[in-house]
Design a protein around this motif. Structure first.
Motif, PDB file in Angstrom:
ATOM      1  N   MET A  86     -59.028 105.477  69.077  1.00 34.27           N
ATOM      2  CA  MET A  86     -59.594 105.742  67.771  1.00 34.27           C
ATOM      3  C   MET A  86     -60.289 104.486  67.232  1.00 34.27           C
ATOM      4  N   THR A  87     -59.641 103.338  67.401  1.00 33.96           N
ATOM      5  CA  THR A  87     -60.223 102.088  66.904  1.00 33.96           C
ATOM      6  C   THR A  87     -61.549 101.800  67.583  1.00 33.96           C
ATOM      7  N   LYS A  88     -61.580 101.960  68.904  1.00 27.32           N
ATOM      8  CA  LYS A  88     -62.819 101.731  69.659  1.00 27.32           C
ATOM      9  C   LYS A  88     -63.924 102.656  69.146  1.00 27.32           C
ATOM     10  N   TYR A  89     -63.592 103.911  68.951  1.00 25.48           N
ATOM     11  CA  TYR A  89     -64.561 104.894  68.478  1.00 25.48           C
ATOM     12  C   TYR A  89     -65.169 104.464  67.141  1.00 25.48           C
ATOM     13  N   VAL A  90     -64.312 104.097  66.194  1.00 23.99           N
ATOM     14  CA  VAL A  90     -64.788 103.710  64.862  1.00 23.99           C
ATOM     15  C   VAL A  90     -65.620 102.429  64.931  1.00 23.99           C
ATOM     16  N   GLN A  91     -65.181 101.474  65.751  1.00 25.81           N
ATOM     17  CA  GLN A  91     -65.947 100.231  65.875  1.00 25.81           C
ATOM     18  C   GLN A  91     -67.313 100.488  66.499  1.00 25.81           C
ATOM     19  N   ALA A  96     -58.820 100.310  76.785  1.00 24.23           N
ATOM     20  CA  ALA A  96     -59.862 101.262  76.373  1.00 24.23           C
ATOM     21  C   ALA A  96     -61.224 100.586  76.292  1.00 24.23           C
ATOM     22  N   ARG A  97     -61.251  99.325  75.913  1.00 26.70           N
ATOM     23  CA  ARG A  97     -62.490  98.560  75.793  1.00 26.70           C
ATOM     24  C   ARG A  97     -63.010  98.059  77.140  1.00 26.70           C
ATOM     25  N   GLY A  98     -62.122  97.981  78.143  1.00 22.92           N
ATOM     26  CA  GLY A  98     -62.525  97.407  79.427  1.00 22.92           C
ATOM     27  C   GLY A  98     -62.468  95.886  79.389  1.00 22.92           C
ATOM     28  N   TRP A  99     -61.540  95.360  78.594  1.00 24.18           N
ATOM     29  CA  TRP A  99     -61.362  93.923  78.458  1.00 24.18           C
ATOM     30  C   TRP A  99     -60.119  93.503  79.217  1.00 24.18           C
ATOM     31  N   ASP A 100     -59.985  92.203  79.473  1.00 22.00           N
ATOM     32  CA  ASP A 100     -58.793  91.723  80.160  1.00 22.00           C
ATOM     33  C   ASP A 100     -57.628  91.601  79.179  1.00 22.00           C
ATOM     34  N   GLU A 101     -56.476  91.155  79.672  1.00 18.40           N
ATOM     35  CA  GLU A 101     -55.269  91.098  78.842  1.00 18.40           C
ATOM     36  C   GLU A 101     -55.350  90.065  77.718  1.00 18.40           C
ATOM     37  N   THR A 113     -64.525  92.037  80.416  1.00 21.71           N
ATOM     38  CA  THR A 113     -64.609  91.710  81.839  1.00 21.71           C
ATOM     39  C   THR A 113     -66.071  91.699  82.287  1.00 21.71           C
ATOM     40  N   LYS A 114     -66.317  90.976  83.356  1.00 24.41           N
ATOM     41  CA  LYS A 114     -67.678  90.950  83.912  1.00 24.41           C
ATOM     42  C   LYS A 114     -68.116  92.357  84.274  1.00 24.41           C
ATOM     43  N   GLU A 115     -67.196  93.135  84.824  1.00 26.80           N
ATOM     44  CA  GLU A 115     -67.518  94.508  85.213  1.00 26.80           C
ATOM     45  C   GLU A 115     -67.966  95.323  84.009  1.00 26.80           C
ATOM     46  N   LYS A 116     -67.245  95.197  82.897  1.00 28.95           N
ATOM     47  CA  LYS A 116     -67.586  95.953  81.693  1.00 28.95           C
ATOM     48  C   LYS A 116     -68.943  95.523  81.158  1.00 28.95           C
ATOM     49  N   LEU A 117     -69.181  94.220  81.107  1.00 28.96           N
ATOM     50  CA  LEU A 117     -70.457  93.729  80.590  1.00 28.96           C
ATOM     51  C   LEU A 117     -71.612  94.185  81.484  1.00 28.96           C
ATOM     52  N   LYS A 118     -71.416  94.163  82.783  1.00 30.13           N
ATOM     53  CA  LYS A 118     -72.471  94.623  83.698  1.00 30.13           C
ATOM     54  C   LYS A 118     -72.689  96.123  83.563  1.00 30.13           C
ATOM     55  N   GLU A 119     -71.603  96.871  83.393  1.00 28.35           N
ATOM     56  CA  GLU A 119     -71.711  98.324  83.174  1.00 28.35           C
ATOM     57  C   GLU A 119     -72.577  98.630  81.956  1.00 28.35           C
ATOM     58  N   LEU A 120     -72.505  97.756  80.954  1.00 31.15           N
ATOM     59  CA  LEU A 120     -73.265  97.947  79.714  1.00 31.15           C
ATOM     60  C   LEU A 120     -74.669  97.347  79.785  1.00 31.15           C
TER      61      LEU A 120
END
Length: 135
Positions: free
Chosen positions: A1-6, A109-114, A119-126
């Motif tokens: 929910m937080t990710k969605y609103v942000q 949910a964000r695709g971030w590390d702990e 993450t590099k993968e998430k940033l590249k995906e975007l």
């Protein structure tokens, strides 16, 4: 929910638009996409899914800038009172905010590390390859 609103808030920020109409459902993302297309002529804006991608990119880029400046997950904290004092009323009476569990889920949910770093993968995906390499 937080990710969605942000992400939705970041969508509104694409054209420096007030978030109030989104929060009150006076304007939907579909309607906003049409408005942006009409104002800019940018074809991608015809598809509301593109705006969700833009919103997620904006939020991740903001986070990457913060991380670069030394602001990472160690600052993702809420007031101590909320994690220590039980809720006094129903329906959550007696519960305390499970910050660590919820942060872990949020980062996933964000695709971030702990540590709350994209993450590099998430940033590249975007499509933020340059940011991924610099972070």
């Amino acid at each position: 929910m937080t990710k969605y609103v942000q992400d939705e808030t970041a969508i509104a920020e694409t054209a420096v638009f007030c978030i109030f109409p989104f929060n009150t459902e006076m304007i939907t993302v579909d309607m906003y996409a049409k408005m942006l297309y009409a104002a800019t002529g940018i074809e991608e804006f015809k598809d509301p899914r593109y705006l969700w991608l833009v919103g997620e990119r904006i939020f991740n880029l903001e986070r990457a800038i913060n991380v670069r400046e030394g602001i990472d997950g160690k600052y993702d904290r809420i007031p101590e009172r909320i994690v220590k004092e039980p809720v006094p009323r129903e329906p959550s009476k007696g519960q305390v905010f499970e910050e660590e569990v919820l942060l872990k889920d949020y980062y996933k949910a964000r695709g971030w590390d702990e540590n709350g770093v994209p993450t590099k993968e998430k940033l590249k995906e975007l499509g933020l390859d340059e940011v991924a390499e610099q972070l």
